[in-house]
Design a protein around this motif. Structure first.
Motif, PDB file in Angstrom:
ATOM      1  N   GLU A 196      18.461  18.283  30.866  1.00 29.84           N
ATOM      2  CA  GLU A 196      18.559  18.673  32.235  1.00 29.84           C
ATOM      3  C   GLU A 196      18.367  20.276  32.388  1.00 29.84           C
ATOM      4  O   GLU A 196      19.010  21.143  31.852  1.00 29.84           O
ATOM      5  N   ILE A 197      17.775  20.547  33.492  1.00 30.50           N
ATOM      6  CA  ILE A 197      17.832  22.126  33.973  1.00 30.50           C
ATOM      7  C   ILE A 197      18.758  22.247  35.302  1.00 30.50           C
ATOM      8  O   ILE A 197      18.192  21.607  36.317  1.00 30.50           O
ATOM      9  N   HIS A 198      19.537  23.114  35.431  1.00 24.53           N
ATOM     10  CA  HIS A 198      20.402  23.057  36.469  1.00 24.53           C
ATOM     11  C   HIS A 198      19.960  24.517  37.457  1.00 24.53           C
ATOM     12  O   HIS A 198      20.592  24.844  38.277  1.00 24.53           O
ATOM     13  N   VAL A 199      18.945  25.081  37.044  1.00 27.20           N
ATOM     14  CA  VAL A 199      18.505  26.250  37.967  1.00 27.20           C
ATOM     15  C   VAL A 199      16.878  26.299  37.960  1.00 27.20           C
ATOM     16  O   VAL A 199      16.292  25.797  37.363  1.00 27.20           O
ATOM     17  N   THR A 200      16.455  27.053  39.149  1.00 28.97           N
ATOM     18  CA  THR A 200      15.227  27.438  39.323  1.00 28.97           C
ATOM     19  C   THR A 200      14.922  28.922  39.234  1.00 28.97           C
ATOM     20  O   THR A 200      15.882  29.607  39.860  1.00 28.97           O
ATOM     21  N   ALA A 201      13.786  29.171  39.620  1.00 29.76           N
ATOM     22  CA  ALA A 201      13.073  30.475  39.683  1.00 29.76           C
ATOM     23  C   ALA A 201      13.646  31.103  40.951  1.00 29.76           C
ATOM     24  O   ALA A 201      13.588  30.208  42.166  1.00 29.76           O
TER      25      ALA A 201
ATOM     26  N   VAL B 169      11.574  26.853  29.754  1.00 27.21           N
ATOM     27  CA  VAL B 169      11.685  25.307  29.390  1.00 27.21           C
ATOM     28  C   VAL B 169      11.593  24.344  30.332  1.00 27.21           C
ATOM     29  O   VAL B 169      11.723  24.470  31.669  1.00 27.21           O
ATOM     30  N   GLN B 170      11.367  22.902  29.741  1.00 29.66           N
ATOM     31  CA  GLN B 170      11.723  21.815  30.866  1.00 29.66           C
ATOM     32  C   GLN B 170      12.068  20.771  29.997  1.00 29.66           C
ATOM     33  O   GLN B 170      12.169  20.735  28.796  1.00 29.66           O
ATOM     34  N   PRO B 171      12.755  19.642  30.840  1.00 35.00           N
ATOM     35  CA  PRO B 171      13.053  18.660  30.044  1.00 35.00           C
ATOM     36  C   PRO B 171      12.307  17.710  29.065  1.00 35.00           C
ATOM     37  O   PRO B 171      10.782  17.752  29.221  1.00 35.00           O
TER      38      PRO B 171
ATOM     39  N   ILE C 212      21.247  24.912  31.503  1.00 32.46           N
ATOM     40  CA  ILE C 212      20.486  23.694  31.011  1.00 32.46           C
ATOM     41  C   ILE C 212      21.349  23.037  30.435  1.00 32.46           C
ATOM     42  O   ILE C 212      22.563  23.391  29.920  1.00 32.46           O
ATOM     43  N   THR C 213      21.189  21.622  29.939  1.00 35.31           N
ATOM     44  CA  THR C 213      21.852  20.642  29.272  1.00 35.31           C
ATOM     45  C   THR C 213      21.032  20.467  27.925  1.00 35.31           C
ATOM     46  O   THR C 213      19.978  19.875  28.386  1.00 35.31           O
ATOM     47  N   LEU C 214      21.746  20.698  27.081  1.00 33.25           N
ATOM     48  CA  LEU C 214      21.074  20.081  25.693  1.00 33.25           C
ATOM     49  C   LEU C 214      21.592  19.089  24.905  1.00 33.25           C
ATOM     50  O   LEU C 214      22.822  18.843  25.002  1.00 33.25           O
ATOM     51  N   GLU C 215      20.778  18.305  24.457  1.00 32.31           N
ATOM     52  CA  GLU C 215      21.343  17.153  23.693  1.00 32.31           C
ATOM     53  C   GLU C 215      21.229  17.827  21.935  1.00 32.31           C
ATOM     54  O   GLU C 215      20.104  17.953  21.617  1.00 32.31           O
ATOM     55  N   CYS C 216      22.135  17.890  21.486  1.00 30.14           N
ATOM     56  CA  CYS C 216      22.099  18.484  20.106  1.00 30.14           C
ATOM     57  C   CYS C 216      22.190  17.509  19.144  1.00 30.14           C
ATOM     58  O   CYS C 216      22.946  16.426  19.272  1.00 30.14           O
TER      59      CYS C 216
END
Length: 81
Positions: free
Chosen positions: A60-65, A26-28, A76-80
């Motif tokens: 936002e994504i807090h990790v990378t490959a 996924v991406q922002p 990740i951070t989700l806006e619900c």
């Protein structure tokens, strides 16, 4: 990061070797439904897709490959809605 599958404690075969993020799927800005895959973990023996426990928009994504991520770490951070 969710709790690894229970079978890893009883058998441990799949979890042998390093466990790391193979791919972030996924991406922002992406909109996710419950259970959509957000990343793929690579273990010593298998690749596991990790699903989202909630629906929402990726902020936002807090990790990378390549990252090694501990259980409970934010992915990740989700806006619900």
């Amino acid at each position: 990061m969710p709790k690894y599958p229970e079978c890893w404690q009883s058998c441990g075969s799949c979890a042998s070797g390093d466990v790391f993020i193979l791919e972030v799927l996924v991406q922002p800005g992406d909109v996710l439904n419950f259970d959509d895959n957000i990343l793929t973990l690579e273990t010593g023996k298998v690749a596991l897709d990790i699903p989202s426990p909630w629906a929402g928009r990726v902020v936002e994504i807090h990790v990378t490959a390549g990252d090694n991520v501990a259980e409970g770490a934010p992915l990740i951070t989700l806006e619900c809605d």
